[in-house]
Scaffold this motif. Sequence first.
Motif, PDB file in Angstrom:
ATOM      1  N   VAL A  16       0.871  -1.179   0.000  1.00 13.00           N
ATOM      2  CA  VAL A  16       0.000   0.000   0.000  1.00 13.00           C
ATOM      3  C   VAL A  16       0.905   1.225   0.000  1.00 13.00           C
ATOM      4  O   VAL A  16       1.687   1.432   0.940  1.00 13.00           O
ATOM      5  CB  VAL A  16      -0.935   0.011   1.221  1.00 13.00           C
ATOM      6  N   ILE A  17       0.803   2.032  -1.063  1.00 18.65           N
ATOM      7  CA  ILE A  17       1.657   3.207  -1.214  1.00 18.65           C
ATOM      8  C   ILE A  17       0.827   4.450  -0.905  1.00 18.65           C
ATOM      9  O   ILE A  17      -0.154   4.731  -1.594  1.00 18.65           O
ATOM     10  CB  ILE A  17       2.245   3.311  -2.641  1.00 18.65           C
ATOM     11  N   LYS A 192       3.627  -4.792   7.894  1.00 21.01           N
ATOM     12  CA  LYS A 192       2.524  -5.197   8.758  1.00 21.01           C
ATOM     13  C   LYS A 192       2.158  -6.658   8.496  1.00 21.01           C
ATOM     14  O   LYS A 192       2.704  -7.281   7.594  1.00 21.01           O
ATOM     15  CB  LYS A 192       1.319  -4.278   8.513  1.00 21.01           C
ATOM     16  N   ALA A 193       1.225  -7.168   9.287  1.00 23.70           N
ATOM     17  CA  ALA A 193       0.871  -8.588   9.168  1.00 23.70           C
ATOM     18  C   ALA A 193       0.248  -8.913   7.818  1.00 23.70           C
ATOM     19  O   ALA A 193       0.524  -9.969   7.233  1.00 23.70           O
ATOM     20  CB  ALA A 193      -0.094  -8.971  10.291  1.00 23.70           C
ATOM     21  N   LEU A 194      -0.589  -8.003   7.270  1.00 24.33           N
ATOM     22  CA  LEU A 194      -1.338  -8.300   6.057  1.00 24.33           C
ATOM     23  C   LEU A 194      -0.830  -7.553   4.827  1.00 24.33           C
ATOM     24  O   LEU A 194      -1.264  -7.863   3.712  1.00 24.33           O
ATOM     25  CB  LEU A 194      -2.824  -7.991   6.271  1.00 24.33           C
ATOM     26  N   TYR A 195       0.013  -6.583   5.010  1.00 28.69           N
ATOM     27  CA  TYR A 195       0.526  -5.814   3.868  1.00 28.69           C
ATOM     28  C   TYR A 195       1.741  -5.006   4.301  1.00 28.69           C
ATOM     29  O   TYR A 195       2.014  -4.874   5.503  1.00 28.69           O
ATOM     30  CB  TYR A 195      -0.556  -4.872   3.321  1.00 28.69           C
TER      31      TYR A 195
END
Length: 222
Positions: A16-17, A192-195
């Motif tokens: 995610v940017i 992070k855990a998901l991304y």
Amino acid sequence: MHPFLQRQGLDYTIYVIEQHGEEQSFCQGFLYNVGFTEALKDDPSYDCFIFHDVDLLPEDDRNLYTCARSPYHLSVAIDKFDYKLPYVALFGGVSALNTSHYRLLNGYSNLYCGWGAEDDDMARRLYKHVLAISRPEPDIARYKMLSHKSREPREANPDRHYLLHTALHRAKTDGLADLQTANYSVTSVTHKALYTHILVNITKRKPIKHVHPRKIGKRNTN
């Protein structure tokens, strides 16, 4: 997105940017270039990138998130457009490019800040390099667009028509090639855990100087 991607049995990472800093207009192509560059720092073996608008959700598991032999446009049928492709050269929304093609194309233009035309600029780069756009069937490549009602209206890029008109003149120099001199910094990279979240500080863009295309690259004969 995770259950959708896991059902396809993919080995993947979501990046995610996010943009902040002096530049208030959203610079999508610029952020794609930064994301591509930073992701390869994480893992140089990445061979396929899916460039994905954050507001689009796929509806059909048969819509495979992979790269094809040619640039692959995945978001063919979006509910906002009555599940019809608005025009044949469209390459925005969700698109897949292998790493070698993205480098060949010099990535996206860094100059589009504000709404409009950065994806059409990329389509012209594809045309320049004789790379045809391929697509899955529209009954498979269906997407739901998340509501924007809570957001302020998007500011249109006033320079988008000029930039698009001159796109091929800049294709070799505007993109990955000049990213390191484009006045930005990566504020943080958080796994992070998901991304993986990448926060990018973009300084205020300089006004676009409009030059007549006939004068671009013209030699002084005096």
